[in-house]
Design an enzyme around this catalytic site. Structure first.
Site, PDB file in Angstrom:
ATOM      1  N   SER A 135       0.865  -1.166   0.000  1.00 65.29           N
ATOM      2  CA  SER A 135       0.000   0.000   0.000  1.00 65.29           C
ATOM      3  C   SER A 135       0.909   1.226   0.000  1.00 65.29           C
ATOM      4  CB  SER A 135      -0.870  -0.040   1.254  1.00 65.29           C
ATOM      5  OG  SER A 135      -1.600   1.155   1.393  1.00 65.29           O
TER       6      SER A 135
ATOM      7  N   LYS B  62      -1.083  -1.029  -4.415  1.00 57.03           N
ATOM      8  CA  LYS B  62      -2.280  -0.251  -4.073  1.00 57.03           C
ATOM      9  C   LYS B  62      -1.884   1.201  -3.849  1.00 57.03           C
ATOM     10  CE  LYS B  62      -4.585  -0.069   0.354  1.00 57.03           C
ATOM     11  NZ  LYS B  62      -5.162  -0.895   1.443  1.00 57.03           N
TER      12      LYS B  62
ATOM     13  N   LYS C 120      -3.028   4.979  -2.528  1.00 57.32           N
ATOM     14  CA  LYS C 120      -4.027   5.751  -1.787  1.00 57.32           C
ATOM     15  C   LYS C 120      -4.497   6.894  -2.685  1.00 57.32           C
ATOM     16  CE  LYS C 120      -3.995   3.745   2.307  1.00 57.32           C
ATOM     17  NZ  LYS C 120      -5.202   3.146   2.897  1.00 57.32           N
TER      18      LYS C 120
ATOM     19  N   ASP D 231      -7.234   2.894  -2.948  1.00 57.43           N
ATOM     20  CA  ASP D 231      -7.927   2.886  -1.656  1.00 57.43           C
ATOM     21  C   ASP D 231      -8.219   4.329  -1.247  1.00 57.43           C
ATOM     22  OD1 ASP D 231      -8.893   2.505   0.895  1.00 57.43           O
ATOM     23  OD2 ASP D 231      -7.096   1.525   1.685  1.00 57.43           O
TER      24      ASP D 231
ATOM     25  N   GLU E  95     -11.050   0.377  -3.289  1.00 53.16           N
ATOM     26  CA  GLU E  95     -11.282   0.054  -1.884  1.00 53.16           C
ATOM     27  C   GLU E  95     -11.942   1.227  -1.158  1.00 53.16           C
ATOM     28  OE1 GLU E  95      -7.710  -1.457  -0.100  1.00 53.16           O
ATOM     29  OE2 GLU E  95      -8.438  -1.190   1.945  1.00 53.16           O
TER      30      GLU E  95
ATOM     31  N   ASP F 293     -13.404  -2.171   3.235  1.00 48.89           N
ATOM     32  CA  ASP F 293     -12.458  -2.279   4.354  1.00 48.89           C
ATOM     33  C   ASP F 293     -13.208  -1.784   5.603  1.00 48.89           C
ATOM     34  OD1 ASP F 293     -10.512  -1.658   6.294  1.00 48.89           O
ATOM     35  OD2 ASP F 293      -9.113  -0.723   4.917  1.00 48.89           O
TER      36      ASP F 293
ATOM     37  N   LYS G  26      -9.293  -7.273   8.184  1.00 51.02           N
ATOM     38  CA  LYS G  26      -8.271  -6.843   9.139  1.00 51.02           C
ATOM     39  C   LYS G  26      -8.644  -7.417  10.494  1.00 51.02           C
ATOM     40  CE  LYS G  26      -6.954  -2.498   6.925  1.00 51.02           C
ATOM     41  NZ  LYS G  26      -7.166  -1.036   6.895  1.00 51.02           N
TER      42      LYS G  26
ATOM     43  N   GLY H 162      -3.694  -4.191   6.158  1.00 50.90           N
ATOM     44  CA  GLY H 162      -2.639  -3.848   7.111  1.00 50.90           C
ATOM     45  C   GLY H 162      -2.950  -2.543   7.809  1.00 50.90           C
TER      46      GLY H 162
HETATM   47  O1  OSB Z   1      -7.021   1.516   4.654  1.00 44.55           O
HETATM   48  O2  OSB Z   1      -5.781  -0.157   4.396  1.00 44.55           O
HETATM   49  C1  OSB Z   1      -5.985   0.935   4.914  1.00 44.55           C
HETATM   50  C2  OSB Z   1      -2.933   2.029   6.931  1.00 44.55           C
HETATM   51  C3  OSB Z   1      -3.554   2.604   8.008  1.00 44.55           C
HETATM   52  C4  OSB Z   1      -4.912   2.665   8.059  1.00 44.55           C
HETATM   53  C5  OSB Z   1      -5.675   2.149   7.027  1.00 44.55           C
HETATM   54  C6  OSB Z   1      -5.073   1.548   5.940  1.00 44.55           C
HETATM   55  C7  OSB Z   1      -3.679   1.517   5.885  1.00 44.55           C
HETATM   56  C8  OSB Z   1      -2.937   0.971   4.762  1.00 44.55           C
HETATM   57  C9  OSB Z   1      -1.525   0.511   5.025  1.00 44.55           C
HETATM   58  O3  OSB Z   1      -3.358   0.943   3.626  1.00 44.55           O
HETATM   59  C10 OSB Z   1      -1.377  -0.957   4.981  1.00 44.55           C
HETATM   60  C11 OSB Z   1      -0.029  -1.356   5.513  1.00 44.55           C
HETATM   61  O4  OSB Z   1       0.945  -1.237   4.787  1.00 44.55           O
HETATM   62  O5  OSB Z   1       0.047  -1.781   6.679  1.00 44.55           O
HETATM   63 MG    MG Z   2      -8.140   0.339   3.310  1.00 44.34          MG
END
Ligand code: OSB
Ligand code: MG
Length: 402
Positions: free
Chosen positions: A166, A192, A194, A219, A245, A270, A294, A322
């Site tokens: 991510s 992925k 953001k 995402d 996402e 999510d 998660k 994550g």
């Molecule tokens: O939406 O998946 C998410 C990190 C913090 C809060 C929400 C998210 C995320 C990530 C990072 O996308 C995922 C990772 O590398 O741990």
């Molecule tokens: Mg997410």
């Protein structure tokens, strides 16, 4: 051994704990929990991580260690962040819920097995990250007592898991392309990005042009609105994305179910999925075609497994999300990902992407073809570096369960 819990919990819990003890008394196994050690640590991230809800440059993390009467112990991590921006929980609310609510309930329940914890704690509304921290620690403890790798104890079958990354919001499309290039070269199977309003189409278009063949997803962490952003969301259909996402608000399954038929790209939920029931409703409403699981958000391994099973029966792929975890949470994510319903690469990546020095040994490493091997050692399968943990501790409390 058993003690009625304090205050408001008394009535409901007395019933539940009776049932629980009756069910478990005749089992050979069962955990006799003695202590819960709660520890808040602080760790700087190597690179700050920006999402539509904010920038994270260090993590305050609650680490849980549970100890049984024989002295065996298990570790869990609370994935709540410092502020309640991803969901309603924070480090401070989780601390309060574990000390004031979860510990008294477990104290009254006395003896149980890891598979019972989710049900024993079910009277607590929400606060699933607090629950998961304890539930996952008890699973680790039980697997260690049985001398089995946690992923096998949970019932997983995959000996290696598929990994993606991510990548946070970046200052320009060119900077983003550099970041993507580095991760593709490292072997990660899915990238992925953001996104948020104003940092979406231009960035996705630039990355897709440069990398026409990679598995690519985005995402939004709930940053869009069906009413005002439908054109942008439909435009994302042009970039052959694996999924979009959580485009809309967490509580808004209805609008996600209106959006999905207007997109070619699958929606992945999510934030919206906090339980098996949420997953059932989202799938029935066609609010999503993929689910990110998660451990923290859904309350631990038992709920995660239930969602994975249900989704598999409905042909909905799931993958492991994550929360910028330390090695302890990461190790639990790896164990969970060994169920075969986890058919898409997750956001579980190498320790070195986050930390100068992780709290586990060895650190999590990813192969050149973007996989992580499950561990053969008992429990989470990694050693926790207690000296390091102690040196970065902000506060700690040991709760004994009489
Ligand atoms: O939406 O998946 C998410 C990190 C913090 C809060 C929400 C998210 C995320 C990530 C990072 O996308 C995922 C990772 O590398 O741990
Ligand atoms: Mg997410």
């Amino acid at each position: 051994m058993r003690r009625a819990p304090a205050g408001m919990l008394k009535e409901t819990m007395a019933k539940d704990s009776r049932k629980n003890v009756a069910e478990t008394e005749f089992r050979s196994g069962g955990i006799d929990l003695k202590n819960i050690e709660l520890r808040e640590i602080e760790m700087p991230l190597k690179y700050s991580f920006e999402t539509s809800f904010g920038v994270t440059s260090k993590r305050r993390v609650l680490v849980v260690r549970v100890v049984d009467s024989s002295g065996a112990s298990g570790y869990g991590e609370c994935t709540a962040m410092e502020q309640p921006l991803y969901n309603h929980e924070s480090v401070d609310t989780a601390w309060a819920i574990i000390t004031g609510c979860i510990a008294p309930i477990l104290s009254a329940a006395s003896i149980f097995s890891a598979a019972d914890v989710s049900r024993v704690l079910a009277p607590i509304r929400g606060n699933r990250m607090a629950i998961a921290a304890i539930e996952t620690a008890i699973w680790d403890l039980e697997a260690k007592v049985l001398n089995k790798p946690l992923w096998q104890h949970l019932g997983g079958t995959l000996s290696e898991i598929n990994c993606g990354v991510s990548i946070g919001l970046q200052s320009s499309p060119d900077v983003l392309i550099e970041r993507v290039e580095r991760e593709v070269e490292a072997g990660y199977q899915r990238i992925k990005l953001k996104i948020k309003p104003g940092k979406d189409i231009e960035y996705v278009k630039a990355v897709r042009r440069k990398f026409p063949d990679i598995l690519l997803s985005v995402d939004a962490n709930s940053a869009y609105d069906l009413e005002s952003n439908i054109e942008v969301l439909q435009e994302l259909d042009n970039y052959d994305l694996l999924m979009i996402e959580q485009p809309l608000a967490a509580g808004d399954l209805l609008d996600h179910s209106k959006l999905q038929p207007r997109l070619r790209t699958p929606i992945c939920l999510d934030e919206s999925i906090t339980s098996l029931r949420d997953a059932q409703q989202a799938i029935e409403m066609d609010a999503c075609r993929i689910i990110n699981i998660k451990l923290g958000r859904v309350g631990g391994h038992s709920q995660a497994k239930a969602i994975e099973e249900f989704a598999k029966a409905k042909n909905i792929p799931v993958w492991c999300g994550g929360m910028l975890e330390t090695g302890i949470g990461r190790a639990h994510n790896i164990a969970m990902s060994a169920f075969d319903g986890f058919s898409l690469p997750g956001d579980v990546s190498a320790s070195s992407r986050y930390w100068e020095e992780d709290v586990i040994e060895p650190p999590v490493e990813v192969s050149k073809d973007g996989t992580i091997k499950t561990r053969r050692q008992a429990g989470i399968g990694f050693d926790v570096k207690t000296g390091l943990l102690h040196s970065i501790t902000l506060r700690t409390i040991t709760i004994s369960l009489p």
